[in-house]
Structure formats: C-alpha cells, structure tokens
Design a protein around this motif. Structure first.
Motif, short mmCIF file in Angstrom:
data_model
loop_
_atom_site.label_atom_id
_atom_site.label_comp_id
_atom_site.label_asym_id
_atom_site.label_seq_id
_atom_site.Cartn_x
_atom_site.Cartn_y
_atom_site.Cartn_z
N ALA A 188 -5.75 -4.72 -4.43
CA ALA A 188 -4.53 -5.54 -4.45
C ALA A 188 -4.44 -6.45 -5.67
O ALA A 188 -3.36 -6.91 -6.03
CB ALA A 188 -4.46 -6.39 -3.17
N SER B 252 -2.30 2.69 5.49
CA SER B 252 -2.26 2.73 4.02
C SER B 252 -3.47 2.06 3.38
O SER B 252 -3.71 2.20 2.19
CB SER B 252 -0.99 2.04 3.53
N GLU C 86 -3.70 -0.92 2.70
CA GLU C 86 -3.18 -1.89 1.74
C GLU C 86 -3.31 -3.29 2.34
O GLU C 86 -3.09 -3.49 3.54
CB GLU C 86 -1.70 -1.60 1.45
N THR D 28 -1.87 -6.30 3.33
CA THR D 28 -0.46 -6.60 3.55
C THR D 28 -0.20 -8.06 3.93
O THR D 28 0.94 -8.51 3.86
CB THR D 28 0.10 -5.70 4.68
#
Lengths: 189, 189, 189, 189
Positions: free
Chosen positions: C28, C161, C163, C165
């Motif tokens: 990220a 995913s 990810e 978030t």
C-alpha cells in the motif's frame, strides 16, 4: 510464609495519584482472589526517599525495611503499575532500588506477577519487559502468562467510585491470580 | 541555542552519592570537550520530588522547570549514570518523568549522548538500552556511536581526589564528545 | 542518492507468507507517499541463505549484495514486519545479519522507519524495540514518531484482494511517510 | 523426561561456523556436568529452513519436529549463542520461530539456561535480554543466575584444538550447570 493451605500475596503499586487507574486495579484484587489466597496492599512507595548510597550508609529508611519485611513474608508480589515514558515510573524503580539493597534481598526466589494499565491501547506493555529485566537481576520468579496489560483503562473504571467495573477485565485479573497461585504453590513445594 | 560557532552541552547525572564514580566522569567532561564546545552541569536530580500527577496539577516544582529550561536552551544533553538493577536509577527516571510532562517537552528533537560507568565489566550496558527506549517516546536524537560503557571504573578514578585519571578512558570520552558535537551540528543545520 | 528534489525509500518486508498482512501494508505504501517520494520494494528475504561466517568467507550471496546496494542507494528504508515470539522474525534478522557484514555497511547513517502489523491489539510493538536495539549497532537513524503499530490487522485488509482498505490506517501510514520524508531530508542536508 | 535420578539437558547452538567459539563452549559442557546430569547436543539449526507459514501449512520440516521432540523429552535446554547486531542470530531466532509453532510447544514450562560468548568484553550480554523476551512468550522457565557471558572468548579457546581451555570459564560453566540442575529439579517436583 503462610500456612500450606493459604497464600498471601502483596501488591506493590507504581502510581501515587489519588485517582490512579492502577490503584483502582490494585484495590479490586482482594475480591478477585480464589479461596485460599489473601491479597494485601503494601505501603505507598511515596514514603520511600530518593535512593542515595550515602543515605543508605546511615541506615535504611523504615519504609524500606518495612516493605522488605512484608515482601519477604509474602508468598508472592503483584506489581501493579502505569507506564511512564515506555518504562516503569521512576518512583517505583526507586523503591525497587532500595529494596534490592536489603539483606535478605526480598525479591530473591520470590514469585512475582505484573499488571499494567494505561489509557492507550497497549496497556503498558512496553514497561513490562523493562521491569522483567530488573527482576532477572533480583532473581525473582516472574509469572509468564497470562500477561495483564489493561488498555483504554479509563473506560473500565467508574469515574465516580473509582471502582474497576469492567467485568471482562475483572475476570481476566481473577484468571491471572489463579494462575499465579498455582505458580507460587509449585515453587513452594 | 548557542551561537553558530559554539555548542553548549549539559550533563544530567544519575547518581546522588557524593563520591560517585559517575559524578567523577561527569566532572571530567568539560576539559575533554573540543574547541567550540562548552559543557555545563545541570542541577542535581536530588532536588526533584517524586513524580505525582496530583502534585503536577498544583504546579511544576521549580527544580523541574529550571532543568527543563536549561535542557531546552542547550545544544545537547549528556546523560551520565550508573546502572541499578539492570536499568537506570529510579531517581533519574523520576527526573525524566517530570521533564517529560513539561511544555515544551525539553527532549523533543534534542541530541542526547549516554555514558554509563560501573564497577563490573559490563559498564552499565544493560541500562543504556532501557534508557534509549524511553528516549524514543521523548523523541530525542540519541547518538549511536561510540557507546561509552566504562567498566571496572573503580580502578580508573583516583581514590583520593575522585578524579577520572585513566587516560584511555579520558581519550575515549573526548572521542565521544567530538562525535556528539558533529552529530549535534548536523542536526542544527 | 536521489536528486535533491526526489526521495527514494525502499521497503524491507519481514514476512514470507504469500497472503501476509504485512505484505499488504508494504504494497500500500507507494500510493500513500507524498509528491516527491518514491517507494520501491526490495527483493524477498527468502532468497538470503542462513548466515554462516564460513559461507561469507567464500563470498557474499548475490541476494545480499544486491539488497545492500539498493539500501545504500536509497534515501531511507521502511521495515515492515510481523512480530514473532515478541521479536522480529528470524528470517528478517538473518537478512540484517548478512547486510551488517557488507562493506560499506548499508544501514550506516541511513534513515529507517518501522511498521509492524499483527492480529492482536499490540500490533507488533514488542518487536519494534528489539529491532531498534539492533539498529543502534548498525548506526541507523531511526524515526521516532509516529510509531506505526497496526493492531487487529485482519479486519483492515480485504480478504479477497489482500489490499489494505482501512482508511484510518492508510491515513496514518501516509502521515508516517510524510514525517519520514521530512526526517530524511533533514539528515541529507 | 529422565528418571528421577538423572537429568538430561540438550544444547541448542546459535552459530553455524565450524570454528565457532560458542560451539567450543557447547562441546565443553558434557564434561562439566555434575553426576546425574547428561548433556547432549541437538541437531544443527542449519537444517531448519526459513520459517514461512505457507511451508508450515504443507507440514513441518523433519528437522523441526525432531528438535521439538528432543526438547520436549529433555529436562532442560541450554542455549549457547553468539550475539549478532545486539541480538541473537537470525538463524537461531528462525529455529525458535519454527519450534514455537509445534504442538505441544516444546519450550512451555521448560527450564532454559543461556550462555553467550563473544570476542568483545560484554560477552553477548545484549542478546540475552532479547532472547529472554521471546522466552516469556514461550512460557519457558529461564534460569536467572548465574548469567554466563563469556567475554574475550578468543583467548579462552585453544586455537588449534578449538577446545575451551580457560579454567576459570570452565569452572564458571560448571557452576551454572549445577545451579541449572537444582533449578530443573525444583520445577520437576
């Protein structure tokens, strides 16, 4: 030491503040102890002067010798303390510095449990490993688990009565005391 | 802060004992500083009472505000301290606990060097990493190298004059101060 | 080093697991960097063999020299790692053990930021101070604040995913990177 | 566990280097044990791959399960290790990271003694407190005293035979093993 049937633990409190959250934790402990375990508060560390070897040479302060005597007579010590600057409060360390000079050294082979409480989420964790390092030198027998780090303590103590009201925390403390009693009994055998 | 040409470092001493070996180290430092570096002693931490948030609420002790002011005005702090129970003395930690509550917090972005001396071979090494952990919270800029851990210090200080006489130790201290001056100058730019 | 206008930071990841939460954090970061800051991933520490001085005597593994070269060329290193057994993973420490033997030693005077993420509430805090101790020896310049300890990370990463978030965490990471850029720029002057 | 009369300790070595000084220390231990104590070497940590949870999901490496089994069967573990970068070697930490995932976790309630040796005067002291922190999580019972930190070890091992020849060090090690045997026997009761 207590009789074979009963254990006596003493609490050593690291905060001087009247409305201290850690004091609230320490006050809750006697009622959380299992049958056969009595928990008593040691005197305040506020009464122990700054450690100074020149003062020691003239004699130990009575607050120190009294605390050393009570720790020596107990079956275990529960240290309840806030974290200041990622370590234990200097005032608590000062008490330990005095106690460490007593003969017999009261922490030698003594079971010790640690409890920290803080406003933040870490619950004083950083202070615990610093304290454990000192307790290696003092040859204490420090309980490993469960570790008690009470985070966000302000929401767990009643603002009026200053009583530790959070039931999950009370249960967790009761669990540590029960483990500590087992630990102390094993070491007494 | 000092002028661009001169640096002023202040020493914070962790021992109260009159014949302290660490005091002998601290007293030696002014003459070991390179040109353009002045080293001055802060007041004794003995004058700082036990930290208690209730006392703080009534106002900071003058010994604290005075020490905070001098640290704030200095270009760096040299902490010289014995090791007690594998950590720094409680009395020193207590001074730090008070100073950490001052506004502005005097250690913020402040260059700090650490020196420890002990009778044993380890020279206080264990205390240094505990102190460094507190200095993370205080956002100090702590010199990494050279680390000064003076072992077997009793043989390096004259028993009568209490002067640090060991030349190798004096040279090593002078080297750290020179490195600390470079470090502090880099951070001032 | 990068040009005066742009900083390049490299990420050193402490986990090998494909679905690692810390890997999600590291992935990220490039998009969270402010203008003028580029963040690139170093190669996996999985490629670095067990440190053995006998192996070193026959030559450094290419994965080590390559990583040392990239760290040396970067303006800073962001170490992103889980906590294993209250410290950093052995595999990460092993990479550091190899890197520390390179000449020039790549962490010397290098800005370093630390990020830890864990399933528990402490977010890997205990590992951070252990890592900082190693970085004293390596003479790195470690950012003090803000400290990034991402607790309960499983709820902050999308399970499909992988990810990161959670917006509050993303904002906090962006804030640390901005502080780290300021820190690195000050040290470059 | 061994019979009531005999204790078996196993040594866990932190170095891979053939001419390792710490290996010399570990090899000396069996002959330094008191009557009724047998000391055996565990396999090399070199055989344990990098910890990776994805690998673990496919099954534990045999070197790990074998080492866990031997530790579980022993009456105590003596960890003998160099210090790398102010902590334990990554390769040793990696072995611990694997072992900590085994069920039963082999260090739980297990007596552990620590020995470090280094070329410098500190003898690996800094690594010991980092290792102790991991052993809190693992719930090991770590001997407090005497602490074995062998400084300037190069002068204590015969350069040809790689035998630990320094008699004072041998005596000190014998003393720790005797204390460790008492400690382990107390915990077995």
């Amino acid at each position: 030491m207590s009789s074979a049937d009963t254990l006596t633990f003493v609490t050593l409190l690291g905060s001087l503040r009247k409305a201290s959250y850690n004091a609230a934790v320490a006050r809750a402990l006697p009622k959380l102890a299992p049958a056969g375990v009595r928990i008593e508060a040691l005197g305040s560390i506020a009464a122990i002067p700054h450690y100074d070897a020149d003062v020691q040479a003239t004699g130990f302060p009575e607050a120190v010798t009294e605390m050393a005597r009570k720790i020596g007579a107990a079956d275990g010590v529960i240290i309840v303390t806030p974290e200041y600057n990622y370590s234990i409060p200097g005032v608590l360390k000062n008490a330990i510095d005095w106690l460490s000079r007593c003969s017999p050294q009261p922490f030698a082979a003594k079971p010790v449990a640690i409890q920290t409480a803080s406003m933040g989420v870490l619950g004083g964790a950083r202070a615990q490993y610093q304290l454990r390092q000192s307790l290696v030198f003092l040859d204490a027998r420090v309980l490993n688990k469960p570790e008690v780090m009470i985070g966000q303590v302000a929401g767990k103590v009643d603002a009026q009565s200053l009583e530790l009201t959070d039931q999950a925390t009370r249960d967790f403390l009761a669990g540590q005391i029960a483990s500590f009693a087992d630990f102390a009994r094993q070491l007494k055998r």
